[in-house]
Design an enzyme around this catalytic site. Structure first.
Site, PDB file in Angstrom:
ATOM      1  N   ASP A 144       1.184  -1.186   0.146  1.00 44.43           N
ATOM      2  CA  ASP A 144       0.029   0.027  -0.148  1.00 44.43           C
ATOM      3  C   ASP A 144       0.941   1.598  -0.401  1.00 44.43           C
ATOM      4  OD1 ASP A 144       0.662  -1.638   2.491  1.00 44.43           O
ATOM      5  OD2 ASP A 144      -0.571  -0.100   3.628  1.00 44.43           O
ATOM      6  N   GLU A 198      12.539   1.244   7.437  1.00 44.61           N
ATOM      7  CA  GLU A 198      11.548   0.697   6.694  1.00 44.61           C
ATOM      8  C   GLU A 198      11.842   0.224   5.201  1.00 44.61           C
ATOM      9  OE1 GLU A 198       6.303   0.907   6.660  1.00 44.61           O
ATOM     10  OE2 GLU A 198       8.059   2.376   6.341  1.00 44.61           O
TER      11      GLU A 198
END
Length: 552
Positions: free
Chosen positions: A327, A510
């Site tokens: 996403d 991340e």
């Protein structure tokens, strides 16, 4: 041809909140001011097995919409993660009685009635003198959450055993993140956490019928890439043999993904299942709700405004995109430059179906070990039928790669790094693996590792970003098929990226920018780059065990 009458027989699971939303409360003799005279620490409910399934949007109704619309918090996830200081119904009653008063201050109301989310580990400071391996090993305790007594009406779903969170804004455990985190735990010798995390996911299957996206009420309506079959192999010396205790859970997870499949006709879909024109069953990502996501409410409302489709259709596809873990990405967009063109539910994803092939194969293998020949034969057949369907619909012979498939338009979708999952689960033929290696080398390989896609769209799962889970599956996938050169090159490029960034900044993140000459912080997406970071730590820790630590 496509059956428009029965297409996408995809009514969401209904959450009956009409009575709540229409409820007009009677005046209460106990005023909110009296309730707030003494402000204790958050009260806990001891022994509470899990919270109820109401999401914050369900629970707080127009208050929730008002807080998110007013942009009180920079991050849309903050308010859904707040815990109420009293019964939420009393808070809602108070809001309805006070909101039209002159001088009403919504932010002050929220501050008075909610505890802000805890930021565990925010005071942690890394030691610049630590090696990368030492840094990761020291982070495991920082990212570990122990079972806690549960704050009433919190969105957090309590779990019975300890677990790892990714870090940053992600203060709960996530399904597919956890598998890649567990790779590093195994390398660090933290077998206690491996077992407790697998048991937590088994408990969620027993309790909720599936593994949610994460342990929050607002994640219950969707799952994530189904990697439980991979998880349970990690903590036993003899691989799948030790996973026998999870057989019933694996079967139940499979039933969740295949719900309604047997009643479908060709070109029909229900929830995650799609029956293809030739009668084969494949799967798509799906979320049972068609409302803005609690944790990205403001962003979803804004995205829907830029579409000419009904807003609920856009919300459904945004939610399904979140269920994919990607996403967002150009994989799900009809127009790569417009998130509002998202059509996640119209695509048959190669990674999802590869993971389900692994799930079916694992059920068959464990059933064989237990002597259950009937179940073994059934799931062996399901796996083989899925493999044939994947080859029929998702293998692009001309380009020599697996691609997602737009089942509404009956055409291939984009090529992406998701294709490497077919190698990681052993689904591809050796010829396919060789051709896929050529495609990956020509189109996705960079000096910093493996790019996610070829397209720069501003979405975080597109170029120029690289993500740890895709590096790991590509490295191991190519090596499993004998392409050690490509697997090793991806590994060394990725370790160089992470090492260089760690030496400059003393942290892991991340995602990374890996296109071009310089590597650095990844960008794009709905929220700022997060430090931590669970699955980066896990993959890098495992790769250090295989390749060593010094990569410049």
């Amino acid at each position: 041809m496509y059956n428009s009458k029965l297409h996408d027989v995809t009514e969401s699971v209904e959450f009956d909140i009409d009575k709540i939303s229409k409820y007009e409360p009677e005046p209460s003799e106990l005023t909110l001011d009296k309730m707030l005279e003494a402000e204790p620490e958050p009260e806990m409910i001891e022994g509470m097995p899990h919270s109820d399934a109401l999401t914050p949007a369900d629970r707080y109704l127009e208050l929730f919409a008002a807080v998110q619309s007013a942009h009180i918090f920079e991050d849309s996830k903050t308010f859904p993660d707040c815990a109420p200081k009293m019964d939420p119904l009393d808070i809602l009653i108070g809001y309805r009685r006070q909101k039209n008063n002159p001088g009403f201050d919504l932010k002050q109301f929220v501050d008075e009635h909610f505890w802000m989310p805890k930021h565990y580990g925010s005071d942690y400071v890394s030691n610049p003198g630590d090696s990368l391996k030492e840094h990761i090993d020291k982070l495991w305790p920082v990212l570990t959450r122990q079972p806690e007594q549960h704050i009433p009406w919190s969105s957090l779903l309590s779990l019975p055993q300890a677990y790892i969170v990714p870090g940053g804004r992600f203060s709960e455990t996530y399904y597919w993140d956890s598998y890649f985190t567990m790779l590093g735990l195994a390398e660090s010798g933290r077998h206690d956490l491996l077992r407790s995390m697998a048991d937590n996911f088994a408990w969620m299957i027993e309790t909720y019928g599936h593994i949610p996206n994460g342990n929050r009420t607002y994640y219950l309506s969707r799952s994530q890439p189904p990697v439980f079959a991979l998880m349970v192999e990690l903590f036993e010396e003899d691989g799948v043999r030790g996973a026998r205790r999870y057989l019933d859970h694996l079967i139940k997870e499979h039933e969740f993904w295949m719900d309604g499949a047997e009643s479908l006709g060709a070109n029909q879909a229900y929830r995650h299942a799609v029956k293809m024109p030739n009668g084969a069953l494949l799967n798509r990502y799906w979320d049972d709700r068609d409302t803005p996501r609690d944790e990205s409410w403001r962003e979803d409302v804004e995205t829907a405004k830029h579409s000419n489709r009904p807003a609920n259709e856009v919300y459904r596809d945004l939610r399904a995109g979140a269920a994919s873990g990607w996403d967002y990405s150009s994989r799900w967009l009809r127009d790569a430059n417009r998130l509002a063109s998202i059509r996640t539910t119209k695509y048959i994803p190669v990674d999802l179906n590869a993971f389900l092939y692994k799930l079916e194969s694992t059920i068959a293998n464990i059933s064989a070990l237990k002597g259950d020949r009937e179940t073994e034969a059934l799931y062996r057949q399901k796996a083989e039928e899925r493999r044939l369907a994947i080859n029929h619909y998702l293998w692009d012979e001309d380009q020599g790669c697996f691609r997602d498939y737009d089942w509404h338009r009956k055409q291939f979708a984009l090529f992406s790094a998701a294709s490497v999952v077919t190698l990681y689960v052993g689904l591809a033929t050796h010829e396919q693996a060789e051709r896929l290696g050529e495609a990956v080398r020509a189109r996705l390989l960079s000096d910093g590792g493996l790019l996610t896609t070829e397209y720069e769209t501003g979405e975080q799962w597109d170029k120029p970003n690289g993500w740890a889970p895709l590096q790991w599956m590509a490295i191991q996938g190519f090596k499993m098929y004998g392409n050690d050169a490509l697997g090793d090159e991806i590994a060394r490029n990725w370790l160089k990226t992470v090492n260089q960034f760690y030496k400059r900044n003393h942290k892991l993140i991340e995602k990374y920018h890996i296109a071009g000459d310089a590597s650095g912080e990844g960008g794009g997406g709905e929220y700022p780059l997060q430090d931590g970071f669970g699955w980066t730590n896990g993959v890098v820790r495992r790769l250090i065990g295989l390749y060593g630590e010094d990569h410049e």
